[in-house]
Scaffold this motif. Structure first.
Motif, PDB file in Angstrom:
ATOM      1  N   PRO A 199     -51.792 -12.205  72.458  1.00  9.76           N
ATOM      2  CA  PRO A 199     -52.940 -13.034  72.091  1.00  9.76           C
ATOM      3  C   PRO A 199     -53.085 -13.151  70.576  1.00  9.76           C
ATOM      4  CG  PRO A 199     -53.592 -11.190  73.505  1.00  9.76           C
ATOM      5  CD  PRO A 199     -52.143 -11.055  73.239  1.00  9.76           C
ATOM      6  N   LEU A 200     -53.773 -14.150  70.121  1.00  6.67           N
ATOM      7  CA  LEU A 200     -53.855 -14.470  68.697  1.00  6.67           C
ATOM      8  C   LEU A 200     -54.200 -13.311  67.769  1.00  6.67           C
ATOM      9  CD1 LEU A 200     -55.347 -18.054  68.675  1.00  6.67           C
ATOM     10  CD2 LEU A 200     -53.077 -17.337  67.983  1.00  6.67           C
ATOM     11  N   PRO A 201     -55.186 -12.459  68.049  1.00  4.73           N
ATOM     12  CA  PRO A 201     -55.488 -11.404  67.068  1.00  4.73           C
ATOM     13  C   PRO A 201     -54.384 -10.373  66.915  1.00  4.73           C
ATOM     14  CG  PRO A 201     -57.286 -11.663  68.625  1.00  4.73           C
ATOM     15  CD  PRO A 201     -56.134 -12.485  69.129  1.00  4.73           C
ATOM     16  N   LEU A 202     -53.466 -10.260  67.884  1.00  6.01           N
ATOM     17  CA  LEU A 202     -52.449  -9.212  67.841  1.00  6.01           C
ATOM     18  C   LEU A 202     -51.067  -9.722  67.496  1.00  6.01           C
ATOM     19  CD1 LEU A 202     -53.519  -7.274  71.041  1.00  6.01           C
ATOM     20  CD2 LEU A 202     -54.065  -6.723  68.686  1.00  6.01           C
ATOM     21  N   MET A 203     -50.940 -10.974  67.113  1.00  5.54           N
ATOM     22  CA  MET A 203     -49.636 -11.568  66.880  1.00  5.54           C
ATOM     23  C   MET A 203     -49.090 -11.330  65.488  1.00  5.54           C
ATOM     24  SD  MET A 203     -50.099 -15.231  68.741  1.00  5.54           S
ATOM     25  CE  MET A 203     -48.790 -15.931  67.796  1.00  5.54           C
ATOM     26  N   GLY A 204     -49.796 -10.659  64.632  1.00  5.94           N
ATOM     27  CA  GLY A 204     -49.384 -10.530  63.244  1.00  5.94           C
ATOM     28  C   GLY A 204     -48.125  -9.706  63.072  1.00  5.94           C
ATOM     29  N   CYS A 205     -47.342 -10.070  62.054  1.00  7.66           N
ATOM     30  CA  CYS A 205     -46.153  -9.294  61.744  1.00  7.66           C
ATOM     31  C   CYS A 205     -45.876  -9.383  60.245  1.00  7.66           C
ATOM     32  CB  CYS A 205     -44.950  -9.769  62.542  1.00  7.66           C
ATOM     33  SG  CYS A 205     -44.340 -11.371  62.066  1.00  7.66           S
ATOM     34  N   GLU A 206     -45.186  -8.366  59.768  1.00  5.36           N
ATOM     35  CA  GLU A 206     -44.724  -8.354  58.377  1.00  5.36           C
ATOM     36  C   GLU A 206     -43.224  -8.601  58.424  1.00  5.36           C
ATOM     37  OE1 GLU A 206     -44.658  -5.458  54.488  1.00  5.36           O
ATOM     38  OE2 GLU A 206     -45.710  -4.839  56.291  1.00  5.36           O
ATOM     39  N   CYS A 207     -42.811  -9.654  57.759  1.00  2.58           N
ATOM     40  CA  CYS A 207     -41.437 -10.119  57.843  1.00  2.58           C
ATOM     41  C   CYS A 207     -40.791 -10.038  56.462  1.00  2.58           C
ATOM     42  CB  CYS A 207     -41.454 -11.557  58.351  1.00  2.58           C
ATOM     43  SG  CYS A 207     -39.868 -12.323  58.424  1.00  2.58           S
ATOM     44  N   SER A 208     -39.626  -9.414  56.401  1.00  2.00           N
ATOM     45  CA  SER A 208     -38.839  -9.366  55.180  1.00  2.00           C
ATOM     46  C   SER A 208     -37.591 -10.201  55.418  1.00  2.00           C
ATOM     47  CB  SER A 208     -38.474  -7.922  54.858  1.00  2.00           C
ATOM     48  OG  SER A 208     -37.665  -7.866  53.719  1.00  2.00           O
ATOM     49  N   TYR A 209     -37.325 -11.158  54.508  1.00  2.00           N
ATOM     50  CA  TYR A 209     -36.214 -12.080  54.724  1.00  2.00           C
ATOM     51  C   TYR A 209     -35.526 -12.419  53.404  1.00  2.00           C
ATOM     52  CZ  TYR A 209     -39.553 -15.572  53.109  1.00  2.00           C
ATOM     53  OH  TYR A 209     -40.469 -16.259  52.357  1.00  2.00           O
ATOM     54  N   TRP A 210     -34.290 -12.871  53.502  1.00  2.00           N
ATOM     55  CA  TRP A 210     -33.458 -13.240  52.366  1.00  2.00           C
ATOM     56  C   TRP A 210     -33.636 -14.719  52.071  1.00  2.00           C
ATOM     57  CZ3 TRP A 210     -30.587 -10.686  48.919  1.00  2.00           C
ATOM     58  CH2 TRP A 210     -29.634 -11.390  48.193  1.00  2.00           C
ATOM     59  N   ASN A 211     -33.940 -15.064  50.803  1.00  2.00           N
ATOM     60  CA  ASN A 211     -34.094 -16.465  50.425  1.00  2.00           C
ATOM     61  C   ASN A 211     -33.737 -16.638  48.954  1.00  2.00           C
ATOM     62  OD1 ASN A 211     -34.747 -19.153  50.485  1.00  2.00           O
ATOM     63  ND2 ASN A 211     -36.941 -18.833  50.306  1.00  2.00           N
ATOM     64  N   ASN A 212     -32.789 -17.486  48.667  1.00  2.11           N
ATOM     65  CA  ASN A 212     -32.374 -17.812  47.295  1.00  2.11           C
ATOM     66  C   ASN A 212     -32.003 -16.579  46.474  1.00  2.11           C
ATOM     67  OD1 ASN A 212     -32.759 -20.552  47.723  1.00  2.11           O
ATOM     68  ND2 ASN A 212     -34.903 -20.456  47.111  1.00  2.11           N
TER      69      ASN A 212
ATOM     70  N   LEU B 143     -43.422 -11.463  53.848  1.00  2.00           N
ATOM     71  CA  LEU B 143     -44.467 -12.380  54.261  1.00  2.00           C
ATOM     72  C   LEU B 143     -45.218 -11.756  55.424  1.00  2.00           C
ATOM     73  CD1 LEU B 143     -45.621 -15.268  53.935  1.00  2.00           C
ATOM     74  CD2 LEU B 143     -43.966 -15.996  55.619  1.00  2.00           C
ATOM     75  N   VAL B 144     -46.529 -11.758  55.344  1.00  2.00           N
ATOM     76  CA  VAL B 144     -47.367 -11.284  56.442  1.00  2.00           C
ATOM     77  C   VAL B 144     -47.998 -12.498  57.077  1.00  2.00           C
ATOM     78  CG1 VAL B 144     -49.369  -9.909  57.091  1.00  2.00           C
ATOM     79  CG2 VAL B 144     -47.820  -9.089  55.302  1.00  2.00           C
ATOM     80  N   GLY B 145     -47.751 -12.674  58.357  1.00  2.00           N
ATOM     81  CA  GLY B 145     -48.271 -13.848  59.024  1.00  2.00           C
ATOM     82  C   GLY B 145     -48.277 -13.694  60.525  1.00  2.00           C
ATOM     83  N   VAL B 146     -48.439 -14.806  61.185  1.00  2.00           N
ATOM     84  CA  VAL B 146     -48.504 -14.860  62.637  1.00  2.00           C
ATOM     85  C   VAL B 146     -47.291 -15.630  63.143  1.00  2.00           C
ATOM     86  CG1 VAL B 146     -49.838 -15.741  64.583  1.00  2.00           C
ATOM     87  CG2 VAL B 146     -51.017 -14.776  62.615  1.00  2.00           C
ATOM     88  N   VAL B 147     -46.591 -15.073  64.112  1.00  2.00           N
ATOM     89  CA  VAL B 147     -45.453 -15.776  64.703  1.00  2.00           C
ATOM     90  C   VAL B 147     -46.007 -16.904  65.561  1.00  2.00           C
ATOM     91  CG1 VAL B 147     -43.468 -15.587  66.231  1.00  2.00           C
ATOM     92  CG2 VAL B 147     -44.035 -13.708  64.698  1.00  2.00           C
ATOM     93  N   ASP B 148     -45.759 -18.118  65.134  1.00  2.00           N
ATOM     94  CA  ASP B 148     -46.288 -19.284  65.826  1.00  2.00           C
ATOM     95  C   ASP B 148     -45.298 -19.835  66.836  1.00  2.00           C
ATOM     96  OD1 ASP B 148     -48.473 -21.027  66.139  1.00  2.00           O
ATOM     97  OD2 ASP B 148     -47.418 -22.576  65.007  1.00  2.00           O
TER      98      ASP B 148
ATOM     99  N   LEU C 202     -43.570 -18.981  60.974  1.00  3.62           N
ATOM    100  CA  LEU C 202     -44.622 -18.036  60.631  1.00  3.62           C
ATOM    101  C   LEU C 202     -45.798 -18.790  60.041  1.00  3.62           C
ATOM    102  CD1 LEU C 202     -42.580 -15.183  58.969  1.00  3.62           C
ATOM    103  CD2 LEU C 202     -43.774 -15.083  61.132  1.00  3.62           C
ATOM    104  N   ARG C 203     -46.980 -18.489  60.547  1.00  2.00           N
ATOM    105  CA  ARG C 203     -48.196 -19.140  60.055  1.00  2.00           C
ATOM    106  C   ARG C 203     -49.012 -18.103  59.299  1.00  2.00           C
ATOM    107  NH1 ARG C 203     -52.778 -19.389  63.123  1.00  2.00           N
ATOM    108  NH2 ARG C 203     -51.501 -19.015  64.957  1.00  2.00           N
ATOM    109  N   PHE C 204     -49.477 -18.476  58.128  1.00  2.00           N
ATOM    110  CA  PHE C 204     -50.344 -17.610  57.330  1.00  2.00           C
ATOM    111  C   PHE C 204     -51.421 -18.485  56.707  1.00  2.00           C
ATOM    112  CE2 PHE C 204     -46.490 -18.737  55.214  1.00  2.00           C
ATOM    113  CZ  PHE C 204     -46.856 -19.180  53.958  1.00  2.00           C
ATOM    114  N   GLY C 205     -52.643 -18.269  57.159  1.00  2.00           N
ATOM    115  CA  GLY C 205     -53.743 -19.126  56.712  1.00  2.00           C
ATOM    116  C   GLY C 205     -53.552 -20.527  57.264  1.00  2.00           C
TER     117      GLY C 205
END
Length: 69
Positions: A12-25, A31-36, A47-50
């Motif tokens: 459910p929406l309040p528990l979907m949060g995750c902290e994601c570390s990824y390679w870019n450039n 990034l801390v967000g919600v897996v959409d 990932l949705r954040f705000g």
């Protein structure tokens, strides 16, 4: 790692949060967000954040941690 992402997507929406570390450039970003959405065919997650969102390739993920509230 993909199992954590898929489980975050099914919670459910309040528990979907995750902290994601990824390679870019040439740098690792966090990034801390919600897996959409998990798109297996395009090999990326949304990932949705705000009010913003960002697509990240699953191959570029370094780590994903589910945030329990």
């Amino acid at each position: 790692m993909l199992i954590i992402v898929k489980r975050c997507n099914k919670l459910p929406l309040p528990l979907m949060g995750c902290e994601c570390s990824y390679w870019n450039n040439g740098f690792y970003n966090e990034l801390v967000g919600v897996v959409d959405k998990v798109d297996i065919l395009a090999n990326r997650i949304k990932l949705r954040f705000g009010d913003d969102f960002e697509y990240n390739a699953i191959d570029c993920l370094k780590s994903v941690e589910r945030l329990d509230s």
